[in-house]
Scaffold this active site. Structure first.
Site, PDB file in Angstrom:
ATOM      1  N   CYS A 100       0.853  -1.181   0.000  1.00  0.00           N
ATOM      2  CA  CYS A 100       0.000   0.000   0.000  1.00  0.00           C
ATOM      3  C   CYS A 100       0.889   1.230   0.000  1.00  0.00           C
ATOM      4  CB  CYS A 100      -0.873   0.010   1.246  1.00  0.00           C
ATOM      5  SG  CYS A 100      -1.846  -1.492   1.416  1.00  0.00           S
ATOM      6  N   ARG A 160       1.514   1.551  -5.908  1.00  0.00           N
ATOM      7  CA  ARG A 160       1.743   0.601  -4.817  1.00  0.00           C
ATOM      8  C   ARG A 160       0.467  -0.176  -4.444  1.00  0.00           C
ATOM      9  NH1 ARG A 160       6.583   1.556  -1.920  1.00  0.00           N
ATOM     10  NH2 ARG A 160       5.689   0.247  -0.303  1.00  0.00           N
ATOM     11  N   TRP A 192      -3.892  -1.909  -1.340  1.00  0.00           N
ATOM     12  CA  TRP A 192      -3.962  -3.213  -2.016  1.00  0.00           C
ATOM     13  C   TRP A 192      -4.467  -4.171  -0.946  1.00  0.00           C
ATOM     14  CZ3 TRP A 192      -2.125  -8.219  -1.683  1.00  0.00           C
ATOM     15  CH2 TRP A 192      -2.197  -8.998  -2.850  1.00  0.00           C
ATOM     16  N   ASN A 230       0.551  -0.102   6.145  1.00  0.00           N
ATOM     17  CA  ASN A 230       1.024  -0.957   5.050  1.00  0.00           C
ATOM     18  C   ASN A 230       1.655  -2.181   5.701  1.00  0.00           C
ATOM     19  OD1 ASN A 230       2.138  -2.047   2.718  1.00  0.00           O
ATOM     20  ND2 ASN A 230       3.886  -0.639   2.701  1.00  0.00           N
ATOM     21  N   GLY A 231       1.161  -3.369   5.377  1.00  0.00           N
ATOM     22  CA  GLY A 231       1.728  -4.580   5.972  1.00  0.00           C
ATOM     23  C   GLY A 231       0.639  -5.520   6.432  1.00  0.00           C
ATOM     24  N   GLU A 270      10.380 -14.327 -18.887  1.00  0.00           N
ATOM     25  CA  GLU A 270      10.069 -12.921 -18.605  1.00  0.00           C
ATOM     26  C   GLU A 270       9.128 -12.332 -19.669  1.00  0.00           C
ATOM     27  OE1 GLU A 270      10.129 -10.948 -16.305  1.00  0.00           O
ATOM     28  OE2 GLU A 270      10.258  -8.913 -17.089  1.00  0.00           O
ATOM     29  N   LYS A 272       5.524 -10.757 -18.766  1.00  0.00           N
ATOM     30  CA  LYS A 272       5.184  -9.373 -19.144  1.00  0.00           C
ATOM     31  C   LYS A 272       3.831  -9.338 -19.843  1.00  0.00           C
ATOM     32  CE  LYS A 272       7.064  -7.408 -17.399  1.00  0.00           C
ATOM     33  NZ  LYS A 272       8.017  -7.522 -16.366  1.00  0.00           N
ATOM     34  N   GLU A 323       0.802 -10.387 -17.406  1.00  0.00           N
ATOM     35  CA  GLU A 323       0.458  -9.508 -16.290  1.00  0.00           C
ATOM     36  C   GLU A 323      -0.195  -8.210 -16.727  1.00  0.00           C
ATOM     37  OE1 GLU A 323       3.566  -7.920 -13.690  1.00  0.00           O
ATOM     38  OE2 GLU A 323       5.015  -8.046 -15.301  1.00  0.00           O
ATOM     39  N   HIS A 355       6.865 -32.980 -25.057  1.00  0.00           N
ATOM     40  CA  HIS A 355       6.551 -33.868 -23.926  1.00  0.00           C
ATOM     41  C   HIS A 355       5.180 -33.567 -23.325  1.00  0.00           C
ATOM     42  CE1 HIS A 355      10.501 -35.632 -24.167  1.00  0.00           C
ATOM     43  NE2 HIS A 355      11.002 -34.417 -24.251  1.00  0.00           N
ATOM     44  N   LYS A 412       2.890  -2.873  -6.991  1.00  0.00           N
ATOM     45  CA  LYS A 412       4.299  -2.800  -7.353  1.00  0.00           C
ATOM     46  C   LYS A 412       5.213  -3.574  -6.403  1.00  0.00           C
ATOM     47  CE  LYS A 412       7.742  -1.331  -9.842  1.00  0.00           C
ATOM     48  NZ  LYS A 412       7.960  -2.033 -11.110  1.00  0.00           N
TER      49      LYS A 412
HETATM   50  C1  AGP Z   1       7.135  -8.000 -12.712  1.00  0.00           C
HETATM   51  O1  AGP Z   1       6.699  -7.225 -13.730  1.00  0.00           O
HETATM   52  C2  AGP Z   1       6.338  -7.995 -11.486  1.00  0.00           C
HETATM   53  N1  AGP Z   1       5.838  -6.758 -11.136  1.00  0.00           N
HETATM   54  C3  AGP Z   1       6.853  -8.864 -10.347  1.00  0.00           C
HETATM   55  O2  AGP Z   1       7.032 -10.152 -10.846  1.00  0.00           O
HETATM   56  C4  AGP Z   1       8.139  -8.418  -9.620  1.00  0.00           C
HETATM   57  O3  AGP Z   1       9.253  -8.575 -10.440  1.00  0.00           O
HETATM   58  C5  AGP Z   1       8.272  -9.257  -8.337  1.00  0.00           C
HETATM   59  O4  AGP Z   1       7.169  -9.003  -7.523  1.00  0.00           O
HETATM   60  C6  AGP Z   1       9.545  -8.977  -7.580  1.00  0.00           C
HETATM   61  O5  AGP Z   1       9.613  -7.648  -7.157  1.00  0.00           O
HETATM   62  P1  AGP Z   1      10.943  -7.018  -6.628  1.00  0.00           P
HETATM   63  O6  AGP Z   1      11.907  -7.003  -7.771  1.00  0.00           O
HETATM   64  O7  AGP Z   1      10.556  -5.636  -6.211  1.00  0.00           O
HETATM   65  O8  AGP Z   1      11.446  -7.860  -5.510  1.00  0.00           O
END
Ligand code: AGP
Length: 605
Positions: free
Chosen positions: A2, A27, A75, A101-102, A478, A482, A485, A501, A600
């Site tokens: 958050c 966030r 969040w 936050n937490g 990756e 991308k 997500e 397989h 994020k």
């Molecule tokens: C990637 O686009 C994501 N937002 C997510 O997988 C991210 O890389 C992951 O949560 C790790 O975050 P960090 O690098 O801040 O530890």
């Protein structure tokens, strides 16, 4: 996960807090709220949905007048995203407003205790439990009450607090969730990150775990868990407001994709001196380790998969990459001869932090590759190498990922030299290649228009596969993440040799397969895999190196990227895949910078 902001000064708290919440929105964005203090009165507005919903209500509310307040963008962890569960939460007596936050792990136990004392609760959140506990612990001494409450809480929190009895003062405290204090002139701030107030001040203090800050307009006093005053140093932030704004781009993600040449350069350049790799921050003897274990989450883990290949290939040192959320519970075989590398953009990812703690408890040396200066991961590690990517706002990482790979390249070459695994000639060649990476990344961005056209052609697909081998497979992971997500299109990344397989059963007429064909020694192998999927009706978009003529006969569409040594291809080949995901999501009208269900920095398990 958050965003938190606090302000006290002489200006309009509402405007400053709402503006900060807009910046913090990446966030978390399922609901938001603000509380402003005016004398002994605390007034509050909350709204489900994005911060704009809150702004439209809060701007019309005449009660939100004051020079001191707190704000939050959420969040959801406990309780659905709605107005009631949104922060701030008020204590029943109306004396305290709190943003958090937490996660409070012992909230049920505390809640039961407080219910027995006659308290009632309105929301489903753990945060309301905390504010009620605070009010229960309060006997007129706010500092004492916050410290007592902190000592009773199990879990993670970064909090902001208003107390009706103490006008003009905002309080903030933390355990395992970030809080940064911003120092202005005649006004002060705090936030869950610097973007909350970067337009007002660059002078910051990083709050450490179990510290409490009492923030008034002219003074910031920080206490440890015993209530003793602690002296903290002031840090100057090196980036400015433009880095946290879109600067004319439609989305942060596109801006951050375009910033990659500069971010890679900023990460590489300070560490190459007289054509040698110099890590001033890394005072370790690599020879004492018999293995390397890379741990991280999401894209950072995928950067680690590239890192594993590079380290093993050129250092001949046993290296593995493991997802942090698994590693932390797997009683890993780690000892003092293991170098653990934790990778993180935010520096706050809960699972990565837990994996690091597990590794340290087993005697490992922990090196962090991390972007956010002063973050928990940077502080927890024995050594930290910063990626100088600057602030990354889009939830989907781009420059965070490529700068992590840039550090892996430098680390591997540095280590290979220490271990005597590469000769001087190869060392010099590698360094020349590294120095050319920003320029090659820049040339790769010239594919922008072509990728956009391909996205126009393919954005209707319901399922997209990415295939590659070895280094290319790591990049497929990756590229696929991308895409899914931000566009919500189903996608899978497959080691091309694994397809037959089982997964090839999913290949049918018109299914798009993105084939990454940049690892030259295995080119013929991946071409066979392309032929296999084409024989089953797939359309193939191939990504290959610029001198690859063969590929045009095999694929429906081809993207050619600048050529470099095989190990350096991943940092280049991911760029068109990032652009592809971006334009597919854009054509599908997705909220690119704030994809659904995500946030994020993932500070919860
Ligand atoms: C990637 O686009 C994501 N937002 C997510 O997988 C991210 O890389 C992951 O949560 C790790 O975050 P960090 O690098 O801040 O530890």
């Amino acid at each position: 996960m958050c965003g938190i902001i606090g302000f006290t000064g002489t200006g309009d708290a509402r405007g400053i807090i709402l503006d900060g919440l807009k910046r913090l929105e990446y966030r978390g964005y399922d609901s938001a709220g603000i509380a402003v203090q005016n004398g002994n009165e605390i007034n509050m507005v909350k709204a489900q949905g994005k911060v704009d919903n809150l702004i439209s209500i809060a701007e019309k509310n005449d009660k939100l007048i004051g020079t001191c307040g707190i704000g939050h963008t959420r969040w959801a962890t406990h309780g659905v995203p709605n107005d009631v569960n949104a922060h701030p939460h008020l204590s029943e007596d109306g004396k305290f407003a709190l943003v958090h936050n937490g996660i409070i792990e012992n909230q049920l136990e505390i809640k039961e205790r407080l219910i027995k004392k006659g308290m009632t609760f309105k929301s489903d959140t753990d945060t309301e439990v905390m504010v009620q506990l605070l009010s229960y612990n309060y006997d007129g001494d706010i500092k004492k009450a916050i410290l007592k409450t902190m000592s009773e809480i199990v879990g993670s929190f970064g909090i902001g607090v208003l107390c009706a009895d103490n006008p003009g003062i905002v309080y903030t405290a933390k355990v395992a969730s970030p809080i940064v204090i911003g120092l202005g002139v005649g006004e002060n701030y705090f936030g869950s990150d610097i973007t909350a107030f970067i337009n007002h001040t660059k002078n910051v203090i990083d709050l450490d775990d179990n510290e409490l800050a009492e923030v008034s307009k002219d003074k910031v006093t920080i206490y440890n868990y015993k209530g003793e005053e602690v002296k903290k140093s002031i840090r100057k932030v090196t980036w400015d407001i433009a880095a946290a704004e879109k600067s004319g781009y439609e989305h942060f993600m596109l801006k951050e994709i375009m910033e990659q040449p500069a971010a890679i350069k900023a990460t590489i350049e300070p560490r190459i001196k007289d054509d040698k790799i110099v890590f001033d921050e890394l005072n370790i003897d690599i020879k004492k380790f018999d293995r390397v274990l890379i741990t991280a989450c999401g894209s950072a883990y995928y950067a680690g998969c590239v890192g594993k290949n590079v380290i093993e290939k050129i250092c001949r040192l046993h290296t593995s990459a493991e997802v942090a959320s698994e590693l932390r519970y797997s009683d890993p075989m780690i000892d003092e001869k293991t170098l653990v590398i934790a990778v993180s953009q935010s520096g706050e990812t809960a699972d990565t932090i837990a994996a690091m703690k597990e590794a340290k408890s087993k005697g490992a040396v922990v090196l962090a590759i991390v972007n956010v200066v002063g973050s928990t991961i940077a502080k927890l590690a024995d050594y930290a190498i910063y990626t100088w990517a600057g602030p990354e706002i889009a939830v989907a990482t781009t420059k965070g990922y490529t700068t992590q790979i840039a550090v892996f390249y430098m680390f591997a070459i540095w280590a290979a030299k220490q271990l005597g695994k590469i000769d001087d000639k190869k060392y010099v060649e590698y360094i020349q290649d590294i120095k050319r990476l920003p320029e090659r990344a820049q040339r790769t961005l010239d594919l922008n228009t072509k990728v956009q056209k391909l996205a126009d052609k393919y954005f209707h697909n319901k399922s997209i596969f990415f295939i590659g081998r070895y280094f290319d497979y790591a990049v497929c992971l990756e590229g696929s993440l991308k895409l899914k997500e931000i566009s919500y299109i189903h996608s899978e990344a497959y080691a091309a040799g694994e397809l037959k397989h089982g997964t090839i059963a999913l290949i049918e007429e018109g299914r798009l397969v993105v084939a990454v064909c940049c690892y030259e020694p295995l080119l013929d192998k991946i071409i066979s895999n392309i032929q296999q999927v084409k024989a089953r009706g797939a359309e193939v978009l191939a990504l290959a190196m610029e001198d690859n003529k063969k590929i045009f006969k095999e694929a429906d569409d081809v993207l050619l990227v600048p050529k470099t040594d095989d190990i350096f291809m991943p940092i280049i080949e991911i760029i068109p895949l990032q652009l592809f995901a971006y334009y597919v999501a854009k054509n599908n009208k997705c909220d690119i910078d704030k994809p659904k269900n995500l946030a994020k920095s993932v500070t919860v398990e």
